[in-house]
Design a protein around this motif. Sequence first.
Motif, PDB file in Angstrom:
ATOM      1  N   SER A  73       0.833  -1.197   0.000  1.00 23.55           N
ATOM      2  CA  SER A  73       0.000   0.000   0.000  1.00 23.55           C
ATOM      3  C   SER A  73       0.869   1.249   0.000  1.00 23.55           C
ATOM      4  O   SER A  73       1.917   1.302   0.651  1.00 23.55           O
ATOM      5  CB  SER A  73      -0.919  -0.003   1.218  1.00 23.55           C
ATOM      6  OG  SER A  73      -1.654   1.203   1.282  1.00 23.55           O
ATOM      7  N   MET A  74       0.419   2.258  -0.790  1.00 23.18           N
ATOM      8  CA  MET A  74       1.097   3.552  -0.808  1.00 23.18           C
ATOM      9  C   MET A  74       0.312   4.527   0.051  1.00 23.18           C
ATOM     10  O   MET A  74      -0.886   4.347   0.298  1.00 23.18           O
ATOM     11  CB  MET A  74       1.203   4.079  -2.247  1.00 23.18           C
ATOM     12  CG  MET A  74       2.004   3.163  -3.159  1.00 23.18           C
ATOM     13  SD  MET A  74       2.363   3.864  -4.778  1.00 23.18           S
ATOM     14  CE  MET A  74       0.747   4.327  -5.329  1.00 23.18           C
ATOM     15  N   ALA A  75       0.993   5.600   0.521  1.00 23.75           N
ATOM     16  CA  ALA A  75       0.325   6.600   1.351  1.00 23.75           C
ATOM     17  C   ALA A  75      -0.787   7.245   0.564  1.00 23.75           C
ATOM     18  O   ALA A  75      -0.662   7.506  -0.614  1.00 23.75           O
ATOM     19  CB  ALA A  75       1.329   7.644   1.828  1.00 23.75           C
ATOM     20  N   GLY A  76      -1.866   7.526   1.220  1.00 20.34           N
ATOM     21  CA  GLY A  76      -2.979   8.177   0.561  1.00 20.34           C
ATOM     22  C   GLY A  76      -4.272   7.801   1.215  1.00 20.34           C
ATOM     23  O   GLY A  76      -4.929   6.843   0.825  1.00 20.34           O
ATOM     24  N   GLY A  77      -4.653   8.485   2.278  1.00 22.62           N
ATOM     25  CA  GLY A  77      -5.932   8.243   2.939  1.00 22.62           C
ATOM     26  C   GLY A  77      -5.825   7.317   4.122  1.00 22.62           C
ATOM     27  O   GLY A  77      -6.757   7.154   4.874  1.00 22.62           O
ATOM     28  N   ALA A  78      -4.647   6.646   4.386  1.00 25.77           N
ATOM     29  CA  ALA A  78      -4.467   5.737   5.519  1.00 25.77           C
ATOM     30  C   ALA A  78      -2.980   5.652   5.834  1.00 25.77           C
ATOM     31  O   ALA A  78      -2.131   5.985   5.013  1.00 25.77           O
ATOM     32  CB  ALA A  78      -5.035   4.354   5.211  1.00 25.77           C
TER      33      ALA A  78
END
Length: 738
Positions: free
Chosen positions: A639-644
């Motif tokens: 997962s990449m950073a962005g919303g979580a």
Amino acid sequence: MNTGTFLWALLLCLIAGIAEASPGSLTYQGRIVKSDGKPLEYGGVSFLFDITSPDGSCVIYREQSQVKDMTNSNGVFDVPIGAGSFSVKFPQTGSFSLIDAFNNKATSFNCRGLDDATVGGTWSPSVDSIRKLRVRFWDGNGWQLVDTDMEIRSVPFSHYAQSAERAEKVGSYKAQDLLVKSQLPQSSGAPQACAAGQVLSFDGINFICVTDQMGVSGGGIQSLSGDMSSTHLLQLGSVGTSPNWIHDGSGTHTLHLPLAATNGVTAGLLSKADYEVFNSKQAALPLGGTGQVLKWNGSAWVPGAVNAFELKNSLGTTQFPTSCPVNQTLNWSAVTDAFTCNTIALSASQITSGTFSDSMISSLVIDKVTSGGGKYFSYKPSNVACTDQQVLKWNAAPARWECGVDSNAGGTVTAVSASAPLSSSGGTTPTLSISQANGSTNGYLSAADWTTFNSKLSTATTFAGDVSGSYNSLSVDKIKGKTVASNPTTSGQVLKYDGTNWTAAALKLGELVNATGGSAFNVASCTAAQTLNWSSITDKIECQNIAGLDAGVLTAGTIAAARLPSSAIFWQDGGAGKIYYSSGNVGVGTNNPRTALDVSGEVRVGNTSTGCSATNEGAMRYNSTSKLMEYCNATTWVSMAGGATKALGAWEAKSSDVVYQAATDGFVVVNPSGCSYGYYSVHSDSSNPPTVERIKGKAFTSGGSQAGATIPVRKNDYWKVTTTYSCAPDAVYWIPFN
């Protein structure tokens, strides 16, 4: 659909003046054959037509036909041009029509370039400029170009000529045939009637009423050639070496026609007896003119030219119908290889050019002449204006006034007689004539004819050699010593030499020869990749390879992927707002990509069930379940950073006093509980080894304690845990962000 690597089109074109449903259309017909010899029978064929300047550089008019279903057509098609149901590509503004493209009175035409996206400037026609037709067709894989632009003959130009002619006429009269009323005798601003006995005379500017000089003396014609006597006699003589006219000044006028047999005579009379002898000898062998052939008319060989209807088609029948009614036009059919009559169907609303003849408007009464600059009465046939001292005279044959010299000092012709072989029509305007000599009357014969006749005179009564029989019953058995065969003959055949005899046979196209005497056709060995071409050098129809198309010739349509080579990786499509390739960068929505992929706007990424591996390392996807963007690190989707928050990786044990480089963002964790004396510190930055101290443990005395630390480190930075004195941390850990 797959038509092979190349589509070969054999196209035959007939340009018709007026199609049945539209007065401004042309007809394009032909048959398309593929390179393997099979006809094109694709269900979605479309044609693109260009009307160009003579050199082909200026596209004046362009239209694309509706899709044509050629299934089960055997490759044969019939497509109208300019019928109104097509998509006009150029020009797309104003009321410009197909027929306007042939207007040689236009100052200039706007040009379309070979590429639809370019503008080609302007072109100015001359009064006799031709037009050419360029044709392309869509075969399911791409646009195919008919490699020869065809010259459009004069029929389409006649459409515009008729329209222009109608606009410049009053009834059947042109502008130069009319006279403005201001040039007629005037009275109070209105045309003035001449008095009795007066005629109109042109004074160089206007017409005026003058006394008719024909009737001043009242004594009739006073002179045919300067003689003022009131009595005249016309007679026939034979003085001189050619026909001549002599008047003796006393009223006697003699037309001399000497006998043709007289020494030195260049043209004269032939007696009835001479004519009969001459006529019998002329029948012995027919004489033809230059270029004529001997043809059998059903009972005898006669000289004559080869007429169009005598030419045979591939089926051995004539190519032309016997005749077409006035409401029909010729139309060539590729199926029957012959011309047929097609009815021209026109409604009154479709007649938009040309003029009606006088007989068609005989009930129309015109009782006035409209004034206007440059309008005047009809002149002589040469349309030369009247000169000073000329008068207007009425000519009943064309029913109009014409300019003429007032050559009669007074009076009128009352009667003129003539002696045979002259004849006179009589009346006040007699016509003198002399007929040719025949079997019943004397007449005229030229010196050349008489010489020919005289050389044929002979005392022989029987003949041998190429002819046999008597002088009045000759039979042609040979021509130049070669026997004339006695095989049956039919109408339309010609006399041909078969190597042994002269034989009656039909004239075939394959037997035509060129200027050097060789065959005009050389087509037996043409391949599917060749086409017919006439060579002006050899004067032959020969096979010619169909050359490959230059990419610059393609001006419309798209190239199918199958036609592109594997190396075709460089492409572009327009500019801003489209996909663009330039110098290794791809732009979407921009024609100035600044990175390998430059997208002007949002990018939508989806996902599939594809697993992460070394093959697709670096790939990105959107996880619709977690609502997060992910990337493949060669092992798993991360997962990449962005919303979580990012996920922490596994704890990795490290050593103190060793330099490490962070592969990802992460944390360094230090547990110093094992230090017995001294302190520790953590350094991290982009240098190797790192120089910036991020934290330092507090000094302590023997037996004391020291707190641990957690230090963040950025990706690609270097980090190191150092110790002093006897401080040796129990554990050093690296925790990466996944």
